[in-house]
Design a protein around this motif. Structure first.
Motif, PDB file in Angstrom:
ATOM      1  N   VAL A  55     -13.628  12.459  -4.301  1.00 40.83           N
ATOM      2  CA  VAL A  55     -13.883  11.771  -2.974  1.00 40.83           C
ATOM      3  C   VAL A  55     -15.182  11.017  -3.243  1.00 40.83           C
ATOM      4  N   ARG A  56     -16.121  11.643  -3.701  1.00 36.69           N
ATOM      5  CA  ARG A  56     -17.714  11.072  -3.773  1.00 36.69           C
ATOM      6  C   ARG A  56     -17.101  10.083  -5.121  1.00 36.69           C
ATOM      7  N   GLU A  57     -16.461  10.197  -6.038  1.00 39.60           N
ATOM      8  CA  GLU A  57     -16.321   9.151  -7.062  1.00 39.60           C
ATOM      9  C   GLU A  57     -15.699   8.004  -6.486  1.00 39.60           C
ATOM     10  N   ALA A  58     -14.730   8.169  -5.620  1.00 42.09           N
ATOM     11  CA  ALA A  58     -13.936   7.007  -4.909  1.00 42.09           C
ATOM     12  C   ALA A  58     -14.841   6.198  -3.964  1.00 42.09           C
ATOM     13  N   PHE A  59     -15.731   6.932  -3.449  1.00 40.77           N
ATOM     14  CA  PHE A  59     -16.691   6.227  -2.394  1.00 40.77           C
ATOM     15  C   PHE A  59     -17.560   5.409  -3.322  1.00 40.77           C
ATOM     16  N   ARG A  60     -18.001   5.817  -4.392  1.00 39.75           N
ATOM     17  CA  ARG A  60     -19.220   4.986  -5.047  1.00 39.75           C
ATOM     18  C   ARG A  60     -18.277   3.801  -5.833  1.00 39.75           C
ATOM     19  N   LEU A  61     -17.041   3.863  -5.991  1.00 36.72           N
ATOM     20  CA  LEU A  61     -16.113   2.899  -6.592  1.00 36.72           C
ATOM     21  C   LEU A  61     -16.080   1.588  -5.687  1.00 36.72           C
ATOM     22  N   LEU A  62     -15.855   2.133  -4.323  1.00 35.91           N
ATOM     23  CA  LEU A  62     -15.388   1.361  -3.126  1.00 35.91           C
ATOM     24  C   LEU A  62     -16.747   0.836  -2.709  1.00 35.91           C
ATOM     25  N   GLU A  63     -17.990   1.374  -3.011  1.00 40.42           N
ATOM     26  CA  GLU A  63     -19.238   0.901  -2.733  1.00 40.42           C
ATOM     27  C   GLU A  63     -19.435  -0.301  -3.783  1.00 40.42           C
ATOM     28  N   ALA A  64     -19.061  -0.049  -4.867  1.00 42.15           N
ATOM     29  CA  ALA A  64     -19.232  -1.281  -6.168  1.00 42.15           C
ATOM     30  C   ALA A  64     -18.382  -2.295  -5.728  1.00 42.15           C
ATOM     31  N   GLU A  65     -17.327  -2.080  -5.319  1.00 42.87           N
ATOM     32  CA  GLU A  65     -16.256  -3.330  -4.952  1.00 42.87           C
ATOM     33  C   GLU A  65     -16.885  -3.935  -3.709  1.00 42.87           C
ATOM     34  N   GLY A  66     -17.945  -3.365  -2.888  1.00 43.85           N
ATOM     35  CA  GLY A  66     -18.282  -3.926  -1.652  1.00 43.85           C
ATOM     36  C   GLY A  66     -17.795  -3.642  -0.307  1.00 43.85           C
ATOM     37  N   ALA A  67     -16.669  -2.672  -0.312  1.00 40.42           N
ATOM     38  CA  ALA A  67     -15.911  -2.185   0.862  1.00 40.42           C
ATOM     39  C   ALA A  67     -16.623  -0.921   1.555  1.00 40.42           C
ATOM     40  N   LEU A  68     -17.258  -0.284   1.084  1.00 36.82           N
ATOM     41  CA  LEU A  68     -18.133   0.611   1.697  1.00 36.82           C
ATOM     42  C   LEU A  68     -19.676   0.659   1.398  1.00 36.82           C
ATOM     43  N   ASN A  69     -20.437   1.051   2.327  1.00 36.78           N
ATOM     44  CA  ASN A  69     -22.077   1.428   2.376  1.00 36.78           C
ATOM     45  C   ASN A  69     -21.995   2.880   2.190  1.00 36.78           C
ATOM     46  N   TYR A  70     -22.531   3.577   0.966  1.00 36.92           N
ATOM     47  CA  TYR A  70     -22.380   4.783   0.736  1.00 36.92           C
ATOM     48  C   TYR A  70     -23.789   5.394   0.280  1.00 36.92           C
ATOM     49  N   GLU A  71     -24.043   6.546   1.089  1.00 39.34           N
ATOM     50  CA  GLU A  71     -25.366   7.400   0.861  1.00 39.34           C
ATOM     51  C   GLU A  71     -24.990   8.782   0.580  1.00 39.34           C
ATOM     52  N   SER A  72     -25.203   9.230  -0.561  1.00 39.35           N
ATOM     53  CA  SER A  72     -24.730  10.702  -0.950  1.00 39.35           C
ATOM     54  C   SER A  72     -24.915  11.718   0.035  1.00 39.35           C
ATOM     55  N   HIS A  73     -26.009  11.596   0.814  1.00 38.47           N
ATOM     56  CA  HIS A  73     -26.395  12.765   1.843  1.00 38.47           C
ATOM     57  C   HIS A  73     -26.051  12.285   3.289  1.00 38.47           C
ATOM     58  N   ARG A  74     -25.353  11.047   3.263  1.00 37.38           N
ATOM     59  CA  ARG A  74     -25.243  10.667   4.669  1.00 37.38           C
ATOM     60  C   ARG A  74     -23.633  10.160   4.942  1.00 37.38           C
ATOM     61  N   GLY A  75     -22.801  10.128   3.653  1.00 31.35           N
ATOM     62  CA  GLY A  75     -21.522   9.886   3.907  1.00 31.35           C
ATOM     63  C   GLY A  75     -21.425   8.243   3.700  1.00 31.35           C
ATOM     64  N   ALA A  76     -20.271   7.742   3.957  1.00 36.53           N
ATOM     65  CA  ALA A  76     -19.869   6.354   3.470  1.00 36.53           C
ATOM     66  C   ALA A  76     -19.345   5.745   4.966  1.00 36.53           C
ATOM     67  N   THR A  77     -19.801   4.591   5.196  1.00 34.83           N
ATOM     68  CA  THR A  77     -19.293   3.641   6.391  1.00 34.83           C
ATOM     69  C   THR A  77     -18.556   2.444   5.863  1.00 34.83           C
ATOM     70  N   VAL A  78     -17.456   2.160   6.383  1.00 38.86           N
ATOM     71  CA  VAL A  78     -16.673   0.958   5.904  1.00 38.86           C
ATOM     72  C   VAL A  78     -17.354  -0.135   6.384  1.00 38.86           C
ATOM     73  N   LYS A  79     -17.765  -1.113   5.576  1.00 34.28           N
ATOM     74  CA  LYS A  79     -18.407  -2.559   5.950  1.00 34.28           C
ATOM     75  C   LYS A  79     -17.229  -3.354   6.684  1.00 34.28           C
ATOM     76  N   ASP A  80     -17.783  -4.038   7.664  1.00 36.77           N
ATOM     77  CA  ASP A  80     -17.330  -5.070   8.347  1.00 36.77           C
ATOM     78  C   ASP A  80     -17.699  -6.383   7.628  1.00 36.77           C
ATOM     79  N   MET A  81     -16.927  -7.342   7.665  1.00 39.13           N
ATOM     80  CA  MET A  81     -17.093  -8.724   7.092  1.00 39.13           C
ATOM     81  C   MET A  81     -17.356  -9.911   7.967  1.00 39.13           C
ATOM     82  N   THR A  82     -18.310 -10.705   7.665  1.00 39.04           N
ATOM     83  CA  THR A  82     -18.586 -11.999   8.388  1.00 39.04           C
ATOM     84  C   THR A  82     -17.374 -12.838   8.299  1.00 39.04           C
ATOM     85  N   PRO A  83     -17.267 -13.981   9.188  1.00 36.54           N
ATOM     86  CA  PRO A  83     -16.253 -14.764   9.060  1.00 36.54           C
ATOM     87  C   PRO A  83     -16.055 -15.799   7.791  1.00 36.54           C
TER      88      PRO A  83
END
Length: 222
Positions: A55-83
């Motif tokens: 799960v941690r590795e998947a979070f890091r990959l999604l963060e690299a793609e720009g889909a998540l904001n991820y902090e190792s001790h706080r978890g991940a947040t799904v990013k919203d997108m501007t228009p």
């Protein structure tokens, strides 16, 4: 129950990280995980039946793609997108998915074309039945039946882009939109059946941009 050893329709069993990554991408793309949602490693691991490490590795990959904001001790947040980001995303999707469709024409096998036709019929049947809850999932199934008929690598890139798309339920709730998008699908499949990669690529690219226009003009869910 799903597990990390589940196999896809077109390939071998996934690694645990790839399994988590694919499930997260699908749930984000289908609106089951919405922008702004906080994800905890332990919760996702328990739900998917894996340890926290993939799960941690998947979070890091999604963060690299720009889909998540991820902090190792706080978890991940799904990013919203501007228009503007959403517009750019659809332009990028039109190129990648157009290419995937052209490759599908060039590499199409009879069994793959049968799967595409069946996926299109399933979607149309759900439209006729007014089964709105299934339409986004069936739409995805049709698109990836096409992409996976050509290149698993390009299909994987398309899947990563779909993880950014805001929930598609909004445009599929409108019957006029649903029928218009299904007409697009019919033109794409016509090009596949004719073996015309240029028209297939153009038709898919136009379909992606058509969906983007519909999304801009469709109010968000209440």
């Amino acid at each position: 129950m799903s597990s990390a050893t589940d196999s896809t329709a077109s390939g071998p069993p996934l690694s645990k990280t790839a399994y988590v990554l694919e499930r997260l991408r699908r749930e984000i793309a289908d609106g089951l995980i919405k922008p702004g949602t906080s994800l905890r490693q332990t919760d996702v691991a328990k739900r998917y039946g894996v340890s926290p490490t993939p799960v941690r590795e998947a979070f890091r990959l999604l963060e690299a793609e720009g889909a998540l904001n991820y902090e190792s001790h706080r978890g991940a947040t799904v990013k919203d997108m501007t228009p503007q980001e959403i517009e750019d995303l659809h332009l990028l999707r039109s190129e990648v998915e157009g290419l995937a469709t052209a490759l599908a024409v060039e590499r199409m096998e009879d069994a793959a074309l049968d799967r595409i036709r069946a996926a299109h019929q399933d979607l149309n049947d759900a439209i006729e039945a007014g089964d709105q809850s299934r339409l986004p999932v069936l739409n995805r199934a049709l698109h990836f039946a096409i992409y996976e008929a050509g290149s698993s690598l390009v299909a994987l890139q398309a899947a990563s882009l779909w993880a950014f798309v805001p929930p598609r339920m909004t445009i599929w709730k409108d019957e006029k939109n649903a029928r218009s998008l299904s007409d697009d699908h019919r033109r794409i499949i016509d090009a596949l059946e004719r073996g015309d990669p240029y028209d297939a690529r153009r038709s898919m690219a136009e379909h992606i941009l058509h969906a983007a226009r519909l999304r801009r003009n469709t109010p968000p869910p209440a």
